[in-house]
Motif scaffolding. Sequence first.
Motif, PDB file in Angstrom:
ATOM      1  N   GLY A  79      33.964  13.478 -28.505  1.00  0.00           N
ATOM      2  CA  GLY A  79      35.210  14.426 -28.010  1.00  0.00           C
ATOM      3  C   GLY A  79      36.460  14.071 -28.907  1.00  0.00           C
ATOM      4  N   GLY A  80      37.601  14.352 -28.269  1.00  0.00           N
ATOM      5  CA  GLY A  80      38.690  14.405 -28.805  1.00  0.00           C
ATOM      6  C   GLY A  80      39.809  13.935 -27.745  1.00  0.00           C
ATOM      7  N   GLN A  81      40.553  14.714 -27.285  1.00  0.00           N
ATOM      8  CA  GLN A  81      41.831  14.109 -26.314  1.00  0.00           C
ATOM      9  C   GLN A  81      41.170  14.363 -25.208  1.00  0.00           C
ATOM     10  N   ALA A 136      34.145  33.656 -23.570  1.00  0.00           N
ATOM     11  CA  ALA A 136      35.036  32.386 -23.274  1.00  0.00           C
ATOM     12  C   ALA A 136      34.788  31.341 -24.355  1.00  0.00           C
ATOM     13  N   MET A 137      35.986  31.198 -25.383  1.00  0.00           N
ATOM     14  CA  MET A 137      35.551  30.220 -26.197  1.00  0.00           C
ATOM     15  C   MET A 137      36.892  29.325 -26.419  1.00  0.00           C
ATOM     16  N   ASP A 145      25.825  29.729 -33.834  1.00  0.00           N
ATOM     17  CA  ASP A 145      26.621  31.119 -34.123  1.00  0.00           C
ATOM     18  C   ASP A 145      25.925  32.066 -33.451  1.00  0.00           C
ATOM     19  N   SER A 154      33.989  24.137 -25.843  1.00  0.00           N
ATOM     20  CA  SER A 154      33.322  25.290 -25.120  1.00  0.00           C
ATOM     21  C   SER A 154      31.806  24.975 -25.278  1.00  0.00           C
ATOM     22  N   ILE A 155      31.480  25.054 -26.920  1.00  0.00           N
ATOM     23  CA  ILE A 155      30.047  24.927 -26.943  1.00  0.00           C
ATOM     24  C   ILE A 155      29.424  23.595 -26.423  1.00  0.00           C
ATOM     25  N   ALA A 164      31.508  17.450 -27.585  1.00  0.00           N
ATOM     26  CA  ALA A 164      30.880  17.599 -26.111  1.00  0.00           C
ATOM     27  C   ALA A 164      31.808  18.093 -25.290  1.00  0.00           C
ATOM     28  N   ILE A 178      32.044  20.444 -33.108  1.00  0.00           N
ATOM     29  CA  ILE A 178      33.242  20.090 -33.385  1.00  0.00           C
ATOM     30  C   ILE A 178      34.115  21.340 -34.019  1.00  0.00           C
ATOM     31  N   MET A 237      27.095  31.962 -24.709  1.00  0.00           N
ATOM     32  CA  MET A 237      26.653  31.064 -25.781  1.00  0.00           C
ATOM     33  C   MET A 237      25.314  30.348 -25.285  1.00  0.00           C
ATOM     34  N   ALA A 264      26.480  24.886 -34.539  1.00  0.00           N
ATOM     35  CA  ALA A 264      27.797  25.885 -34.234  1.00  0.00           C
ATOM     36  C   ALA A 264      29.274  25.830 -35.008  1.00  0.00           C
ATOM     37  N   ASN A 265      29.142  24.397 -35.808  1.00  0.00           N
ATOM     38  CA  ASN A 265      30.168  24.175 -36.719  1.00  0.00           C
ATOM     39  C   ASN A 265      30.146  25.229 -37.950  1.00  0.00           C
ATOM     40  N   ASP A 272      37.412   8.720 -36.543  1.00  0.00           N
ATOM     41  CA  ASP A 272      36.576   9.393 -37.403  1.00  0.00           C
ATOM     42  C   ASP A 272      35.175   9.071 -37.869  1.00  0.00           C
ATOM     43  N   GLY A 296      36.403  23.048 -36.515  1.00  0.00           N
ATOM     44  CA  GLY A 296      37.013  23.020 -37.895  1.00  0.00           C
ATOM     45  C   GLY A 296      36.308  22.118 -38.990  1.00  0.00           C
ATOM     46  N   GLU A 356      32.296  25.808 -40.112  1.00  0.00           N
ATOM     47  CA  GLU A 356      33.087  25.562 -41.186  1.00  0.00           C
ATOM     48  C   GLU A 356      32.149  24.712 -42.053  1.00  0.00           C
TER      49      GLU A 356
HETATM   50  P1  NDP Z   1      36.757  23.808 -28.523  1.00  0.00           P
HETATM   51  O1  NDP Z   1      38.013  23.947 -29.309  1.00  0.00           O
HETATM   52  O2  NDP Z   1      36.325  24.398 -27.514  1.00  0.00           O
HETATM   53  O3  NDP Z   1      36.047  22.285 -29.064  1.00  0.00           O
HETATM   54  C1  NDP Z   1      36.045  21.592 -29.974  1.00  0.00           C
HETATM   55  C2  NDP Z   1      35.547  20.268 -29.868  1.00  0.00           C
HETATM   56  O4  NDP Z   1      35.847  19.313 -30.999  1.00  0.00           O
HETATM   57  C3  NDP Z   1      36.114  19.286 -28.481  1.00  0.00           C
HETATM   58  O5  NDP Z   1      34.951  18.577 -28.192  1.00  0.00           O
HETATM   59  C4  NDP Z   1      37.168  18.679 -29.117  1.00  0.00           C
HETATM   60  O6  NDP Z   1      37.603  17.368 -28.453  1.00  0.00           O
HETATM   61  C5  NDP Z   1      36.664  18.012 -30.457  1.00  0.00           C
HETATM   62  N1  NDP Z   1      37.649  18.127 -31.701  1.00  0.00           N
HETATM   63  C6  NDP Z   1      38.589  18.417 -32.027  1.00  0.00           C
HETATM   64  N2  NDP Z   1      39.137  18.231 -33.099  1.00  0.00           N
HETATM   65  C7  NDP Z   1      38.364  17.103 -33.628  1.00  0.00           C
HETATM   66  C8  NDP Z   1      38.365  16.380 -34.689  1.00  0.00           C
HETATM   67  N3  NDP Z   1      39.412  16.514 -35.649  1.00  0.00           N
HETATM   68  N4  NDP Z   1      37.259  15.331 -34.896  1.00  0.00           N
HETATM   69  C9  NDP Z   1      36.290  15.344 -33.865  1.00  0.00           C
HETATM   70  N5  NDP Z   1      36.073  16.353 -32.844  1.00  0.00           N
HETATM   71  C10 NDP Z   1      37.220  17.043 -32.567  1.00  0.00           C
HETATM   72  O7  NDP Z   1      35.833  24.568 -29.815  1.00  0.00           O
HETATM   73  P2  NDP Z   1      34.772  25.526 -29.705  1.00  0.00           P
HETATM   74  O8  NDP Z   1      33.567  24.833 -28.740  1.00  0.00           O
HETATM   75  O9  NDP Z   1      35.122  26.903 -29.300  1.00  0.00           O
HETATM   76  O10 NDP Z   1      33.960  25.697 -31.199  1.00  0.00           O
HETATM   77  C11 NDP Z   1      33.255  24.537 -31.695  1.00  0.00           C
HETATM   78  C12 NDP Z   1      32.693  25.011 -33.039  1.00  0.00           C
HETATM   79  O11 NDP Z   1      31.755  26.088 -32.629  1.00  0.00           O
HETATM   80  C13 NDP Z   1      33.677  25.621 -33.978  1.00  0.00           C
HETATM   81  O12 NDP Z   1      33.338  25.560 -35.283  1.00  0.00           O
HETATM   82  C14 NDP Z   1      33.513  27.108 -33.772  1.00  0.00           C
HETATM   83  O13 NDP Z   1      33.765  27.993 -34.609  1.00  0.00           O
HETATM   84  C15 NDP Z   1      32.113  27.309 -33.190  1.00  0.00           C
HETATM   85  N6  NDP Z   1      31.726  28.252 -32.543  1.00  0.00           N
HETATM   86  C16 NDP Z   1      32.064  28.406 -31.321  1.00  0.00           C
HETATM   87  C17 NDP Z   1      31.622  29.412 -30.374  1.00  0.00           C
HETATM   88  C18 NDP Z   1      32.269  29.489 -28.839  1.00  0.00           C
HETATM   89  O14 NDP Z   1      31.664  30.398 -28.111  1.00  0.00           O
HETATM   90  N7  NDP Z   1      32.919  28.664 -28.551  1.00  0.00           N
HETATM   91  C19 NDP Z   1      30.917  30.401 -30.980  1.00  0.00           C
HETATM   92  C20 NDP Z   1      30.102  30.127 -32.292  1.00  0.00           C
HETATM   93  C21 NDP Z   1      30.889  29.269 -33.035  1.00  0.00           C
HETATM   94  P3  NDP Z   1      38.642  17.574 -27.296  1.00  0.00           P
HETATM   95  O15 NDP Z   1      38.680  19.032 -26.860  1.00  0.00           O
HETATM   96  O16 NDP Z   1      38.308  16.429 -26.241  1.00  0.00           O
HETATM   97  O17 NDP Z   1      40.033  17.504 -28.063  1.00  0.00           O
END
Ligand code: NDP
Length: 389
Positions: free
Chosen positions: A35-37, A200-201, A147, A12-13, A9, A98, A263, A120-121, A80, A100, A123
Amino acid sequence: MRRVSILGATGSIGQNTIDLIARDADAYQVVALTGGQNIEQLAEDAIRMRAEVAVTCHEALYPALKSALAGTGIAAAAGDAAVAEAAARPADWVMSAIVGAAGLVPGLAAIKQGATLALANKETLVAAGPLVLAESAKSGARILPVDSEHSAIFQALAGEDIAAVERVIITASGGAFRDWPTAALAGATPEQAATHPNWAMGQRITIDSASLFNKALEIIEAHEFFGLAPSQIEAVIHPESLVHALVGFNDGALMAHVGPPDMRHAIGYALHWPERRELPVERLDLVKIGTLSFRAADTTRYPALRLAREVMEAGGLAGAIFNAAKEKALDAFIARRIGFTEMAQVVEAVLDKMSSENGLENAIFEIDAVLDVDRLARIRAGELIDQHF
Ligand code: NDP
Ligand code: MG
């Protein structure tokens, strides 16, 4: 009221998803935000959206989250396993955002409980496509692509017979270095790679856009999700990022999806599907835009595209290895341990090494095997980086 959860949450997405839901807050009950950090953002959104539970993946941040939510009645959790548990809470719609391979297990948990998964993920499909699709068939959970390219293909396919599809073309902006000479790429820095011309991603996908690893993942994602042969999926560079994908049919028609690089369109389509509802995105003025341009994506300049083909041909666990090695190589690039063009060298070397060890082609394709090769690929990538770079 629709019960919704957002995994990732604070990203970016995730933030774009919250933006859409907050505009019509009375229509939704927010179940879980993860979320994470970024505890401050997570707690702020959980309170504003009246979530039932907020979860950080980092156990060490539990006290901070707990204290930020004190007195609100919102449950806090960390780790996790807690993220996966949040995904398993009954909900109608779950956003998987999330970043990765960490998104795989929580996404599967959401599918198993039967929620519609807005995916969106990417992976998830790259590492474990057949497994995830089998789970969704079993539980009846629908997966909707988020995506932008895959949402575009999905929309172009509405009412069509997949058997009439000859090919799909997904577009790539070309990322930060699309106009750089190839020879200059070796010296590119993480900061330079993390600026995107159009979208913006998050930092990681932005760098993957510059290396075209993002496009490589998306080609595999399209192969898995739509069940298309590798030869049916093409990628072209389209610097304007307005045509997101095209579907070519057996009568020669090409159906293109055109829209602003925002997005919230793809997220909103997945949120409201099968309906279309008004969304707060820019309406394009074609006359102002004037020209749409396309050029070939050179696989010598972008080895990631060639590797994607090899991964699709290999099948099985190759996608999980490819993705994990890429994540590790990306970590090393961000940490300045390796150069920009060395990321592809690391990934290729890990794929080569692991295809000749452990008889991977005979491994049973199940979640534990995916997680095992993911771990092993990260170890192999780390060893290679230590030895050669
Ligand atoms: P961000 O890095 O902006 O956000 C990632 C989110 O995952 C954050 O909430 C982060 O928490 C959380 N997170 C990070 N590491 C972990 C972990 N190990 N376990 C659980 N949560 C974790 O990524 P995006 O929003 O850019 O992308 C998210 C997914 O969507 C990716 O798979 C990306 O490829 C895909 N995607 C994104 C697009 C975009 O426009 N951004 C477009 C199309 C696909 P915190 O930040 O609090 O640490
Ligand atoms: Mg995309």
